[in-house]
Motif scaffolding. Structure first.
Motif, PDB file in Angstrom:
ATOM      1  N   MET A 208      19.603   3.534 -19.562  1.00 17.44           N
ATOM      2  CA  MET A 208      18.230   3.038 -19.517  1.00 17.44           C
ATOM      3  C   MET A 208      17.975   2.232 -18.249  1.00 17.44           C
ATOM      4  O   MET A 208      16.932   2.333 -17.617  1.00 17.44           O
ATOM      5  N   ARG A 209      18.961   1.393 -17.883  1.00 16.67           N
ATOM      6  CA  ARG A 209      18.804   0.566 -16.690  1.00 16.67           C
ATOM      7  C   ARG A 209      18.606   1.441 -15.455  1.00 16.67           C
ATOM      8  O   ARG A 209      17.757   1.170 -14.608  1.00 16.67           O
ATOM      9  N   ARG A 210      19.382   2.545 -15.361  1.00 19.31           N
ATOM     10  CA  ARG A 210      19.271   3.441 -14.209  1.00 19.31           C
ATOM     11  C   ARG A 210      17.906   4.121 -14.180  1.00 19.31           C
ATOM     12  O   ARG A 210      17.297   4.265 -13.115  1.00 19.31           O
ATOM     13  N   ARG A 211      17.434   4.545 -15.353  1.00 18.63           N
ATOM     14  CA  ARG A 211      16.133   5.215 -15.392  1.00 18.63           C
ATOM     15  C   ARG A 211      15.001   4.270 -14.989  1.00 18.63           C
ATOM     16  O   ARG A 211      14.050   4.672 -14.304  1.00 18.63           O
ATOM     17  N   LEU A 212      15.082   3.018 -15.425  1.00 16.07           N
ATOM     18  CA  LEU A 212      14.054   2.054 -15.033  1.00 16.07           C
ATOM     19  C   LEU A 212      14.043   1.836 -13.528  1.00 16.07           C
ATOM     20  O   LEU A 212      12.975   1.789 -12.898  1.00 16.07           O
ATOM     21  N   ILE A 213      15.224   1.725 -12.933  1.00 18.85           N
ATOM     22  CA  ILE A 213      15.304   1.513 -11.483  1.00 18.85           C
ATOM     23  C   ILE A 213      14.777   2.746 -10.747  1.00 18.85           C
ATOM     24  O   ILE A 213      14.002   2.627  -9.779  1.00 18.85           O
ATOM     25  N   GLN A 214      15.192   3.930 -11.185  1.00 17.57           N
ATOM     26  CA  GLN A 214      14.746   5.151 -10.518  1.00 17.57           C
ATOM     27  C   GLN A 214      13.234   5.339 -10.625  1.00 17.57           C
ATOM     28  O   GLN A 214      12.574   5.708  -9.645  1.00 17.57           O
ATOM     29  N   SER A 215      12.673   5.090 -11.803  1.00 20.22           N
ATOM     30  CA  SER A 215      11.229   5.280 -11.969  1.00 20.22           C
ATOM     31  C   SER A 215      10.443   4.276 -11.136  1.00 20.22           C
ATOM     32  O   SER A 215       9.449   4.633 -10.485  1.00 20.22           O
ATOM     33  N   THR A 216      10.896   3.014 -11.120  1.00 22.47           N
ATOM     34  CA  THR A 216      10.208   2.012 -10.305  1.00 22.47           C
ATOM     35  C   THR A 216      10.294   2.353  -8.826  1.00 22.47           C
ATOM     36  O   THR A 216       9.295   2.265  -8.084  1.00 22.47           O
ATOM     37  N   LEU A 217      11.477   2.766  -8.376  1.00 21.00           N
ATOM     38  CA  LEU A 217      11.655   3.128  -6.958  1.00 21.00           C
ATOM     39  C   LEU A 217      10.813   4.347  -6.601  1.00 21.00           C
ATOM     40  O   LEU A 217      10.237   4.410  -5.504  1.00 21.00           O
ATOM     41  N   LEU A 218      10.723   5.305  -7.513  1.00 27.14           N
ATOM     42  CA  LEU A 218       9.922   6.501  -7.235  1.00 27.14           C
ATOM     43  C   LEU A 218       8.446   6.142  -7.069  1.00 27.14           C
ATOM     44  O   LEU A 218       7.770   6.642  -6.159  1.00 27.14           O
ATOM     45  N   VAL A 219       7.955   5.273  -7.931  1.00 27.95           N
ATOM     46  CA  VAL A 219       6.556   4.850  -7.821  1.00 27.95           C
ATOM     47  C   VAL A 219       6.318   4.148  -6.487  1.00 27.95           C
ATOM     48  O   VAL A 219       5.313   4.409  -5.791  1.00 27.95           O
ATOM     49  N   VAL A 220       7.211   3.259  -6.103  1.00 24.36           N
ATOM     50  CA  VAL A 220       7.047   2.532  -4.835  1.00 24.36           C
ATOM     51  C   VAL A 220       7.084   3.497  -3.653  1.00 24.36           C
ATOM     52  O   VAL A 220       6.292   3.377  -2.699  1.00 24.36           O
ATOM     53  N   LEU A 221       8.002   4.471  -3.665  1.00 17.40           N
ATOM     54  CA  LEU A 221       8.089   5.431  -2.561  1.00 17.40           C
ATOM     55  C   LEU A 221       6.822   6.277  -2.455  1.00 17.40           C
ATOM     56  O   LEU A 221       6.352   6.569  -1.345  1.00 17.40           O
TER      57      LEU A 221
ATOM     58  N   VAL B 293       3.809   5.344  -3.395  1.00 13.63           N
ATOM     59  CA  VAL B 293       2.755   4.468  -2.864  1.00 13.63           C
ATOM     60  C   VAL B 293       2.936   4.272  -1.366  1.00 13.63           C
ATOM     61  O   VAL B 293       1.969   4.335  -0.586  1.00 13.63           O
ATOM     62  N   ILE B 294       4.179   4.048  -0.930  1.00 10.90           N
ATOM     63  CA  ILE B 294       4.437   3.839   0.501  1.00 10.90           C
ATOM     64  C   ILE B 294       4.113   5.114   1.289  1.00 10.90           C
ATOM     65  O   ILE B 294       3.539   5.061   2.394  1.00 10.90           O
ATOM     66  N   ALA B 295       4.479   6.267   0.745  1.00 12.96           N
ATOM     67  CA  ALA B 295       4.209   7.521   1.451  1.00 12.96           C
ATOM     68  C   ALA B 295       2.715   7.749   1.617  1.00 12.96           C
ATOM     69  O   ALA B 295       2.240   8.110   2.705  1.00 12.96           O
ATOM     70  N   VAL B 296       1.939   7.514   0.548  1.00 10.38           N
ATOM     71  CA  VAL B 296       0.494   7.762   0.621  1.00 10.38           C
ATOM     72  C   VAL B 296      -0.171   6.775   1.574  1.00 10.38           C
ATOM     73  O   VAL B 296      -0.877   7.170   2.520  1.00 10.38           O
TER      74      VAL B 296
ATOM     75  N   SER C 174      -1.488   7.281   5.692  1.00 10.51           N
ATOM     76  CA  SER C 174      -2.867   6.939   6.065  1.00 10.51           C
ATOM     77  C   SER C 174      -2.883   5.866   7.140  1.00 10.51           C
ATOM     78  O   SER C 174      -3.666   5.935   8.108  1.00 10.51           O
ATOM     79  N   LEU C 175      -2.006   4.882   6.994  1.00  9.64           N
ATOM     80  CA  LEU C 175      -1.967   3.800   7.986  1.00  9.64           C
ATOM     81  C   LEU C 175      -1.523   4.315   9.350  1.00  9.64           C
ATOM     82  O   LEU C 175      -2.092   3.922  10.385  1.00  9.64           O
ATOM     83  N   VAL C 176      -0.514   5.180   9.379  1.00  7.97           N
ATOM     84  CA  VAL C 176      -0.051   5.748  10.658  1.00  7.97           C
ATOM     85  C   VAL C 176      -1.168   6.546  11.330  1.00  7.97           C
ATOM     86  O   VAL C 176      -1.401   6.439  12.544  1.00  7.97           O
ATOM     87  N   LEU C 177      -1.873   7.348  10.557  1.00  9.45           N
ATOM     88  CA  LEU C 177      -2.957   8.153  11.116  1.00  9.45           C
ATOM     89  C   LEU C 177      -4.057   7.265  11.688  1.00  9.45           C
ATOM     90  O   LEU C 177      -4.543   7.492  12.818  1.00  9.45           O
ATOM     91  N   VAL C 178      -4.433   6.239  10.941  1.00 10.28           N
ATOM     92  CA  VAL C 178      -5.496   5.341  11.409  1.00 10.28           C
ATOM     93  C   VAL C 178      -5.056   4.582  12.651  1.00 10.28           C
ATOM     94  O   VAL C 178      -5.823   4.454  13.628  1.00 10.28           O
TER      95      VAL C 178
ATOM     96  N   ALA D 182       9.585  -3.332   1.770  1.00 11.61           N
ATOM     97  CA  ALA D 182       8.954  -3.077   0.476  1.00 11.61           C
ATOM     98  C   ALA D 182       9.893  -2.324  -0.460  1.00 11.61           C
ATOM     99  O   ALA D 182       9.965  -2.620  -1.666  1.00 11.61           O
ATOM    100  N   VAL D 183      10.646  -1.358   0.075  1.00  8.03           N
ATOM    101  CA  VAL D 183      11.599  -0.612  -0.752  1.00  8.03           C
ATOM    102  C   VAL D 183      12.710  -1.525  -1.259  1.00  8.03           C
ATOM    103  O   VAL D 183      13.102  -1.479  -2.437  1.00  8.03           O
ATOM    104  N   VAL D 184      13.233  -2.382  -0.367  1.00  8.76           N
ATOM    105  CA  VAL D 184      14.297  -3.311  -0.779  1.00  8.76           C
ATOM    106  C   VAL D 184      13.784  -4.266  -1.857  1.00  8.76           C
ATOM    107  O   VAL D 184      14.450  -4.512  -2.878  1.00  8.76           O
ATOM    108  N   ALA D 185      12.572  -4.804  -1.625  1.00 10.32           N
ATOM    109  CA  ALA D 185      11.989  -5.708  -2.628  1.00 10.32           C
ATOM    110  C   ALA D 185      11.760  -4.975  -3.952  1.00 10.32           C
ATOM    111  O   ALA D 185      11.988  -5.537  -5.031  1.00 10.32           O
TER     112      ALA D 185
END
Length: 424
Positions: A1-14, A16-19, A23-27, A136-139
């Motif tokens: 369970m601990r691994r799944r929580l970490i993976q899901s949280t990291l996936l969401v952050v990645l 968000v960062i990608a989207v 956009s920020l790089v393009l602008v 942001a990924v480390v945090a």
């Protein structure tokens, strides 16, 4: 369970960062390019105004004069009609950003800047964005690990608590975790532990009470059966068999009473009965044991007292007191009956040393005994008395006097005479 929580949280952050990062790089890329183009155009307009001012003032215009007016790294060329162009700076190679403007004196000013400068500036911006994304990924990883531990550790504790309950350890942990859903589960487990603890205590208490209360009737029954096996007289055998059947009925009543008291101590079936019958029955049952010990058991006091209660329960209470006097007392045991107000009192006393001073009122507590006995006889007797609507008290310590208080039945009221004139 601990691994799944970490993976899901990291996936969401990645995600968000990608989207937002794309956009920020393009602008930023477009902003830097537009800013560089504006700077070049502004430079061309400024040079054109300087050249116009000197031309209109009929001043000499040369590369040395305009050299300080062009930003280092840029290239400018001013073209006059019928004259040789003036060049300032080194002409860049490759792709450039340029701007051309025409002055009032007919000259044309063109300013160029290598696009590599814009590329380097975009690269620095991308590095800054990448660094922020990495932080942001480390945090996010640290936060995910902390959150996973906060959720997984309580679940592990709750699983251990449930396992302890299943293994027969009903102690509540009273531990909370600050998460409402987990705290609710902990509350339910603690309440279940308390209920299981009460049930186990009741079962152990029932087993202890049964073993204590059934010991004497079974011993008396075995003695009667031995008398039957040893006698050849049919009349004696029948008498002993009748007494044995009576004791079997009393034994059944004891078992039924224990089960009823275990389910609900307040349950009772009080009836009006003669106390003398219960006392005489107990004296007859215990006289052989007292005779074997070289002692006597007698009764005295007010006769034919009626009381409210269950004869079987009263017999068990008196049996516990008589047995207690046999084991721990001395001399003659006397059962006295008297009346106090609206209560009938049966006192049991002997000539022994009495209750030790260090026990006092604790004599009715379970496991409390002064002579290495079970310590539950008087506790069971008090519970039986209270369940039957009466009470059992120690009236005197030396010599010992125990009193069983029972309610007396209300006297019947005579029928009321009709009032008014009699019609004949």
């Amino acid at each position: 369970m601990r691994r799944r929580l970490i993976q899901s949280t990291l996936l969401v952050v990645l995600v968000v960062i990608a989207v937002f990062g794309f956009s920020l790089v393009l602008v930023e890329t477009r902003t830097i390019s537009a800013s560089a183009q504006e700077r070049v155009e502004s430079e061309a307009v400024r040079l054109a105004s300087i050249v116009d001012a000197r031309v209109l003032g009929e001043e000499h215009v040369s590369a040395g004069i305009l050299e300080n007016q062009v930003e280092p790294g840029r290239y400018a060329v001013i073209t006059f009609p019928g004259r040789k162009p003036i060049e300032v700076g080194d002409r860049p190679g490759g792709d450039v950003i340029h701007a051309t403007t025409r002055g009032e004196g007919g000259e044309t000013v063109r300013v160029e800047e290598p696009r590599s400068r814009v590329t380097r500036e975009v690269g620095r911006t991308l590095l800054i964005i990448a660094g922020v994304a990495l932080l942001a990924v480390v945090a996010a990883i640290l936060l995910a690990v902390r959150q996973a531990n906060r959720l997984a550790s309580p679940l592990t504790d709750l699983a251990e608590t449930a396992e302890r309950l299943g293994s027969g350890d009903p102690r509540p942990r009273n531990k909370r975790y600050g998460v409402p859903e987990l705290d609710r589960v902990a509350d339910v487990l603690d309440r279940s532990a308390e209920r299981i603890g009460r049930m186990l205590t009741a079962e152990r208490r029932l087993a202890a009470d049964a073993s204590h209360q059934l010991r004497t009737p079974l011993t008396a029954l075995s003695m009667r059966l031995e008398e039957i096996t040893l006698t050849d007289d049919l009349k004696t055998a029948r008498e002993e068999a009748a007494i044995a059947l009576t004791q079997v009925e009393r034994l059944t009543d004891v078992v039924q009473r224990l089960l009823t008291n275990a389910r609900d101590p307040r349950t009772g079936s009080a009836v009006s009965f003669d106390i003398d019958e219960v006392i005489h029955q107990q004296i007859a049952e215990w006289r052989p044991a007292y005779r074997s010990a070289g002692r006597a058991i007698v009764s005295s006091g007010k006769r034919h007292l009626e009381a409210m209660g269950t004869p079987g329960a009263v017999a068990q209470v008196l049996a516990a007191l008589i047995e207690n006097s046999l084991m721990h007392g001395g001399g003659t045991v006397a059962l006295r009956t008297r009346v106090v107000g609206n209560q009938a009192v049966v006192e049991v006393t002997d000539e022994g040393p009495g209750i030790p001073a260090d026990l006092g009122a604790r004599i009715f507590e379970r496991t409390i005994s002064g002579h290495n006995s079970t310590g539950i006889g008087l506790a069971v007797a008090r519970d039986l008395a209270e369940a039957d609507g009466g009470r059992l008290e120690m009236l005197q310590a030396q010599p010992p006097v125990f009193g069983l208080f029972l309610s007396r039945p209300l006297p019947e009221r005579p029928p009321r005479k009709p009032s008014g004139p009699t019609v004949r």
